[in-house]
Design a protein around this motif. Structure first.
Motif, PDB file in Angstrom:
ATOM      1  N   ILE A 140      45.292  34.956 -14.912  1.00  0.00           N
ATOM      2  CA  ILE A 140      46.101  36.130 -14.592  1.00  0.00           C
ATOM      3  C   ILE A 140      46.035  37.058 -15.796  1.00  0.00           C
ATOM      4  CG2 ILE A 140      48.417  36.974 -14.040  1.00  0.00           C
ATOM      5  CD1 ILE A 140      48.979  34.056 -13.009  1.00  0.00           C
ATOM      6  N   GLN A 141      45.737  38.328 -15.552  1.00  0.00           N
ATOM      7  CA  GLN A 141      45.712  39.342 -16.610  1.00  0.00           C
ATOM      8  C   GLN A 141      46.635  40.477 -16.194  1.00  0.00           C
ATOM      9  OE1 GLN A 141      41.318  39.903 -16.524  1.00  0.00           O
ATOM     10  NE2 GLN A 141      41.539  39.934 -18.752  1.00  0.00           N
ATOM     11  N   GLU A 142      47.560  40.815 -17.056  1.00  0.00           N
ATOM     12  CA  GLU A 142      48.455  41.945 -16.841  1.00  0.00           C
ATOM     13  C   GLU A 142      48.548  42.730 -18.136  1.00  0.00           C
ATOM     14  OE1 GLU A 142      49.784  42.895 -14.012  1.00  0.00           O
ATOM     15  OE2 GLU A 142      49.233  41.118 -12.864  1.00  0.00           O
ATOM     16  N   VAL A 143      48.890  44.001 -18.031  1.00  0.00           N
ATOM     17  CA  VAL A 143      49.073  44.835 -19.217  1.00  0.00           C
ATOM     18  C   VAL A 143      50.494  45.392 -19.192  1.00  0.00           C
ATOM     19  CG1 VAL A 143      48.377  46.967 -20.383  1.00  0.00           C
ATOM     20  CG2 VAL A 143      46.639  45.417 -19.478  1.00  0.00           C
ATOM     21  N   LEU A 144      51.186  45.220 -20.317  1.00  0.00           N
ATOM     22  CA  LEU A 144      52.503  45.823 -20.489  1.00  0.00           C
ATOM     23  C   LEU A 144      52.305  47.180 -21.163  1.00  0.00           C
ATOM     24  CD1 LEU A 144      54.400  42.756 -21.986  1.00  0.00           C
ATOM     25  CD2 LEU A 144      54.327  43.493 -19.600  1.00  0.00           C
ATOM     26  N   VAL A 145      53.009  48.191 -20.684  1.00  0.00           N
ATOM     27  CA  VAL A 145      52.937  49.532 -21.263  1.00  0.00           C
ATOM     28  C   VAL A 145      54.336  49.844 -21.777  1.00  0.00           C
ATOM     29  CG1 VAL A 145      52.398  51.959 -20.849  1.00  0.00           C
ATOM     30  CG2 VAL A 145      51.151  50.166 -19.594  1.00  0.00           C
ATOM     31  N   ILE A 146      54.451  50.016 -23.092  1.00  0.00           N
ATOM     32  CA  ILE A 146      55.747  50.165 -23.745  1.00  0.00           C
ATOM     33  C   ILE A 146      55.774  51.490 -24.493  1.00  0.00           C
ATOM     34  CG2 ILE A 146      57.332  49.139 -25.426  1.00  0.00           C
ATOM     35  CD1 ILE A 146      55.576  46.501 -24.974  1.00  0.00           C
ATOM     36  N   ARG A 147      56.723  52.354 -24.152  1.00  0.00           N
ATOM     37  CA  ARG A 147      56.824  53.640 -24.858  1.00  0.00           C
ATOM     38  C   ARG A 147      57.367  53.401 -26.260  1.00  0.00           C
ATOM     39  NH1 ARG A 147      58.649  59.403 -22.426  1.00  0.00           N
ATOM     40  NH2 ARG A 147      58.222  60.585 -24.306  1.00  0.00           N
ATOM     41  N   ILE A 148      56.744  54.048 -27.250  1.00  0.00           N
ATOM     42  CA  ILE A 148      57.145  53.904 -28.649  1.00  0.00           C
ATOM     43  C   ILE A 148      57.246  55.280 -29.297  1.00  0.00           C
ATOM     44  CG2 ILE A 148      56.209  51.566 -28.918  1.00  0.00           C
ATOM     45  CD1 ILE A 148      53.698  52.780 -30.162  1.00  0.00           C
ATOM     46  N   THR A 149      57.911  55.328 -30.432  1.00  0.00           N
ATOM     47  CA  THR A 149      58.082  56.587 -31.154  1.00  0.00           C
ATOM     48  C   THR A 149      56.815  56.911 -31.946  1.00  0.00           C
ATOM     49  OG1 THR A 149      58.914  55.555 -33.172  1.00  0.00           O
ATOM     50  CG2 THR A 149      60.556  56.072 -31.436  1.00  0.00           C
ATOM     51  N   PRO A 150      56.652  58.173 -32.358  1.00  0.00           N
ATOM     52  CA  PRO A 150      55.510  58.513 -33.210  1.00  0.00           C
ATOM     53  C   PRO A 150      55.469  57.685 -34.508  1.00  0.00           C
ATOM     54  CG  PRO A 150      56.414  60.510 -32.274  1.00  0.00           C
ATOM     55  CD  PRO A 150      57.368  59.390 -31.919  1.00  0.00           C
ATOM     56  N   ALA A 151      56.629  57.409 -35.099  1.00  0.00           N
ATOM     57  CA  ALA A 151      56.665  56.598 -36.328  1.00  0.00           C
ATOM     58  C   ALA A 151      56.205  55.170 -36.040  1.00  0.00           C
ATOM     59  CB  ALA A 151      58.072  56.603 -36.924  1.00  0.00           C
ATOM     60  N   GLN A 152      56.665  54.594 -34.934  1.00  0.00           N
ATOM     61  CA  GLN A 152      56.220  53.254 -34.560  1.00  0.00           C
ATOM     62  C   GLN A 152      54.719  53.250 -34.283  1.00  0.00           C
ATOM     63  OE1 GLN A 152      58.951  52.899 -31.295  1.00  0.00           O
ATOM     64  NE2 GLN A 152      60.277  51.461 -32.403  1.00  0.00           N
ATOM     65  N   LEU A 208      52.422  51.641 -26.403  1.00  0.00           N
ATOM     66  CA  LEU A 208      51.737  50.438 -26.863  1.00  0.00           C
ATOM     67  C   LEU A 208      51.305  49.680 -25.625  1.00  0.00           C
ATOM     68  CD1 LEU A 208      50.969  48.246 -28.988  1.00  0.00           C
ATOM     69  CD2 LEU A 208      53.311  47.372 -28.708  1.00  0.00           C
ATOM     70  N   LEU A 209      50.032  49.315 -25.541  1.00  0.00           N
ATOM     71  CA  LEU A 209      49.529  48.511 -24.433  1.00  0.00           C
ATOM     72  C   LEU A 209      49.240  47.108 -24.947  1.00  0.00           C
ATOM     73  CD1 LEU A 209      48.579  51.592 -23.771  1.00  0.00           C
ATOM     74  CD2 LEU A 209      47.443  50.449 -21.895  1.00  0.00           C
ATOM     75  N   VAL A 210      49.735  46.110 -24.229  1.00  0.00           N
ATOM     76  CA  VAL A 210      49.564  44.711 -24.607  1.00  0.00           C
ATOM     77  C   VAL A 210      49.073  43.946 -23.392  1.00  0.00           C
ATOM     78  CG1 VAL A 210      50.714  42.626 -25.469  1.00  0.00           C
ATOM     79  CG2 VAL A 210      51.467  44.888 -26.269  1.00  0.00           C
ATOM     80  N   GLU A 211      47.902  43.328 -23.526  1.00  0.00           N
ATOM     81  CA  GLU A 211      47.359  42.513 -22.435  1.00  0.00           C
ATOM     82  C   GLU A 211      47.918  41.099 -22.564  1.00  0.00           C
ATOM     83  OE1 GLU A 211      43.072  41.012 -20.674  1.00  0.00           O
ATOM     84  OE2 GLU A 211      43.222  41.631 -22.762  1.00  0.00           O
ATOM     85  N   VAL A 212      48.494  40.606 -21.479  1.00  0.00           N
ATOM     86  CA  VAL A 212      49.004  39.241 -21.416  1.00  0.00           C
ATOM     87  C   VAL A 212      48.082  38.453 -20.492  1.00  0.00           C
ATOM     88  CG1 VAL A 212      50.951  37.770 -20.780  1.00  0.00           C
ATOM     89  CG2 VAL A 212      51.373  40.039 -21.776  1.00  0.00           C
ATOM     90  N   GLU A 213      47.566  37.352 -21.011  1.00  0.00           N
ATOM     91  CA  GLU A 213      46.651  36.509 -20.231  1.00  0.00           C
ATOM     92  C   GLU A 213      47.323  35.164 -19.989  1.00  0.00           C
ATOM     93  OE1 GLU A 213      43.300  36.429 -22.869  1.00  0.00           O
ATOM     94  OE2 GLU A 213      42.554  38.355 -22.141  1.00  0.00           O
ATOM     95  N   VAL A 214      47.289  34.712 -18.741  1.00  0.00           N
ATOM     96  CA  VAL A 214      47.896  33.438 -18.364  1.00  0.00           C
ATOM     97  C   VAL A 214      46.858  32.614 -17.621  1.00  0.00           C
ATOM     98  CG1 VAL A 214      49.763  32.319 -17.080  1.00  0.00           C
ATOM     99  CG2 VAL A 214      50.137  34.587 -18.112  1.00  0.00           C
TER     100      VAL A 214
END
Length: 128
Positions: free
Chosen positions: A51-63, A38-44
């Motif tokens: 400031i723009q950063e992207v969080l990269v979070i590993r998730i399961t196939p079901a998620q 899951l990629l989530v852009e956080v803007e501050v």
């Protein structure tokens, strides 16, 4: 909850006018078969600086299956398809991450109606 409508910049701005921290583009990417992130852009916006950063979070196939319904899939392109700016379209390289044999460049592609993340898959050089 993030909905497809939250990708609309104008709606996001109306909901969070006073909040210096907002969620921008979000999407789910399948890096290799059955490996999802899951990629989530956080803007501050603070002290006049964006400031723009992207969080990269590993998730399961079901998620991933559940999240794809609300945030959609990330567009993944090859190195010959790097997004480019155009009139009415802003392109920003946010970050890069490595998974397996590839580096993924994460671009934020914004128009006045959309805010999307595009991943460019670049093969890593083998060590000989």
């Amino acid at each position: 909850m993030i909905t497809p409508e939250s990708k609309n910049i104008a709606d996001n701005d109306r909901r969070c006018q006073q909040d210096p921290v907002t969620i921008g583009a979000t999407c789910v990417a399948e890096l290799v078969p059955n490996v999802f992130v899951l990629l989530v852009e956080v803007e501050v916006e603070v002290l006049g600086e964006d400031i723009q950063e992207v969080l990269v979070i590993r998730i399961t196939p079901a998620q991933a299956a559940e999240l794809i319904r609300s945030v959609g899939r990330c567009q993944i392109v090859g190195p010959d398809e790097i997004p480019t700016p155009a009139p009415g379209r802003e392109v920003t390289l946010i970050c890069a991450f490595v998974f397996g044999e590839n580096a993924f460049l994460v671009f934020d592609v914004e128009t006045n109606r959309t805010d999307d993340l595009v991943l460019v898959r670049v093969p890593l050089c083998p060590i000989v």
